[in-house]
Design an enzyme around this catalytic site. Sequence first.
Site, PDB file in Angstrom:
ATOM      1  CD  GLU A 129      -2.098  -5.467   6.499  1.00 16.10           C
ATOM      2  OE1 GLU A 129      -3.146  -5.498   5.821  1.00 16.10           O
ATOM      3  OE2 GLU A 129      -1.028  -5.018   6.071  1.00 16.10           O
TER       4      GLU A 129
ATOM      5  CG  HIS B 127      -6.182  -5.473   1.599  1.00 20.51           C
ATOM      6  ND1 HIS B 127      -6.760  -6.024   2.721  1.00 20.51           N
ATOM      7  CD2 HIS B 127      -4.891  -5.190   1.936  1.00 20.51           C
ATOM      8  CE1 HIS B 127      -5.854  -6.078   3.694  1.00 20.51           C
ATOM      9  NE2 HIS B 127      -4.710  -5.582   3.239  1.00 20.51           N
ATOM     10  CD  GLU B 128      -2.479  -3.899  -0.830  1.00 26.21           C
ATOM     11  OE1 GLU B 128      -2.002  -3.093  -0.005  1.00 26.21           O
ATOM     12  OE2 GLU B 128      -2.469  -5.127  -0.632  1.00 26.21           O
TER      13      GLU B 128
ATOM     14  CG  ASP C 156       9.527  -9.883   7.399  1.00 24.89           C
ATOM     15  OD1 ASP C 156       8.692  -8.984   7.209  1.00 24.89           O
ATOM     16  OD2 ASP C 156      10.686  -9.834   6.963  1.00 24.89           O
TER      17      ASP C 156
ATOM     18  CD  GLU D 180       0.120  -1.312   3.174  1.00 27.97           C
ATOM     19  OE1 GLU D 180       0.389  -1.386   4.374  1.00 27.97           O
ATOM     20  OE2 GLU D 180       0.136  -2.314   2.411  1.00 27.97           O
TER      21      GLU D 180
ATOM     22  CE1 TYR E  24      -3.442  -8.534   4.998  1.00 29.29           C
ATOM     23  CE2 TYR E  24      -1.999  -9.532   6.626  1.00 29.29           C
ATOM     24  CZ  TYR E  24      -2.170  -8.782   5.481  1.00 29.29           C
ATOM     25  OH  TYR E  24      -1.077  -8.285   4.822  1.00 29.29           O
TER      26      TYR E  24
ATOM     27  CG  HIS F 296      -3.393  -0.768   3.692  1.00 30.47           C
ATOM     28  ND1 HIS F 296      -3.242  -0.896   5.055  1.00 30.47           N
ATOM     29  CD2 HIS F 296      -3.220  -2.023   3.174  1.00 30.47           C
ATOM     30  CE1 HIS F 296      -2.978  -2.166   5.355  1.00 30.47           C
ATOM     31  NE2 HIS F 296      -2.963  -2.858   4.234  1.00 30.47           N
TER      32      HIS F 296
END
Length: 654
Positions: free
Chosen positions: A360, A337-338, A416, A313, A424, A341
């Site tokens: 998220e 979704h992006e 990560d 994003e 999410y 953001h």
Amino acid sequence: MRSSILTVCLVAALTAAAGCSRDAATPAADTAKPAATPEAKVSDTAVAAANRDEHSYAQPDLVRIDDLALQLAVDFASKTLTGSATYTLEWTDPKATELALDTRDLKIEKVLGERSDGKWSDLTFALATPDKTLGSKLTIQSPERNKRIRVSYVTSPGASGLQWLEPSMTQGKKTPFMFSQSQQIHARSWVPLQDTPAVRFTYTAHITGPKDAMVLMSADNDPKAARDGDYSFKMPQKIPSYLLAIAAGDLVFQPISNRSGVWAEPAMAKKAASEFADTEKMMETTEQLYGPYRWERYDILVLPPSFPYGGMENPRLTFATPTVIVGDKSLVSLVAHELAHSWSGNLVTFSSSKDAWLNEGFTSYVENRIVEALYGKERSDMESVIGRNELAAEFKTIDPKLQALALKPGTLKDPDEASSATVYTKGAWFLQFLEQRYGRDVFDPFLRGYFDHFAFQSISTAQFVDYAKANLLAKHPGKVSEAELDEWIYGPGVPKSAPATMSPRFDAVDAARKAWIDAGTLPDKALTAKWSTQEWVHFIEGMPSTLSVDQLKALDGAYKFTGTPNGEIAQRWYPLAVRSGYHQADEAIAAFLSTIGRRKLIMPTYGELVKTPEGLKLAEDTFAKARPGYHPITTGSVEAVIAKAKNPAATGAQ
């Protein structure tokens, strides 16, 4: 657990899992505690937590970057960026004389400080021994508390946040390509920074490179810019470091609307613009729900298939995988979704990775609302069910401590490695729970007010909780208790209060699958011809763990799953084929793993391959060929899976 009845069972199963288990003194204006109002009372403790990031060496309570000016040269031959980063600083502690920056594999050549007379002089600096996860702390001594400091440096050819592609790895096969991926903590591999979402800054950049490469950044890209090897950028809104982005390659622009369009390689541009034609409608829908889009343009850069994620994003310039361009808009929820953001994440940002759900979870909820508004509730419900089934599968294997929305300090060694299904899907599920308890007539204005209240700030979970208690629980008593709120945010699993989502279209898919498993009768072509990607995904996901080779042959003969160009179907079909010993798919599996670098799509197949000696060999042979085209993040993931399979004891496996 695939029909609407089984979806209810899914909720029960997750609920059972829940029952079994369970920084700075003077922050800058953009992350400061909002002024006290009757509507929102934010605790000092929450503000302190918002500025404490265990994955950064930065000390924003002493000094913080207010503005960044980059001067960089892109060198495809050496696979490096060379130049300098100049920081305009705000010294927040009157006694501080030291600037700590995050770096990873950077060669620091010189550090200068601007004196009060406008001249620049050398500053003493030290680069610490690198930590495998965090990189190296760069400590700069600034006895005069310089207003501006400049670091000259060179990146490593193997920088974890940059991917350098030879021309053969691109669609056009003529021009090399480079792109960044700064999230979670990879910005430090190409810019020395306070690499924490708790610090936001404006930036400018002057980038030079080959004249045949168009350079773009997460900034004010001009659709009409000349491709001349010399580019300047400005980002006037403050962003955190993980949203710093750059790309260079044979890129052209294709407009969608007056404020949105697609950048892509020439052969992909029109196809991508057609697939993403609803982008302006998505923007208008989100604005109606949650307020104005505050970033001026919203463009999409379609990257080569090696991009490790579905999308990123980056403000004004979403990076997107080409794997969602399948010709029928069935996977454009990624754009939703992006885009979402732009409100949840870019506008209101989590202050550390332990609060990643604030980005998220909120974004997945807003994405679902966009999909519902444009494509109907059936589509949004199907996508919710798919996500929740993935959540159920993940919760069977991950540590309960990682199933909480807000993680305790020390829980997440490497950001990560956060549980994607938790941040999410569980995050979005929690917001749907609030929506159903309060009703959209109350919850939608609350969420819009939340985005307005914390706009351009980085916040912690504690700040959200304080705001929700003041603006939902206190104003509308009797709807949600503080105990329920805490259970959702701090507890493992999914609470009993989770609302179930039904999907009649998935009921039909379940019935068709059952008929085939019980009697060998394939679903009628008139039925399957109307199935969307979501229905095919559900059809395969509901299969037994293994099938006979004859059964797989029958499915393949009817539906041509092997070799499918649809990555969402492939990532379900190939693991099933591997588990079932369906070696007829091996060649297609190797081709798929060799051409796609998106971790979500390829890791399930690698994970199944390494479980048998012959599969492990196929995985290793394929990885050896595919590795040059993988992003460093993907490379690390595959290496870890193969290493664990070859030597479980050495990797800590049980």
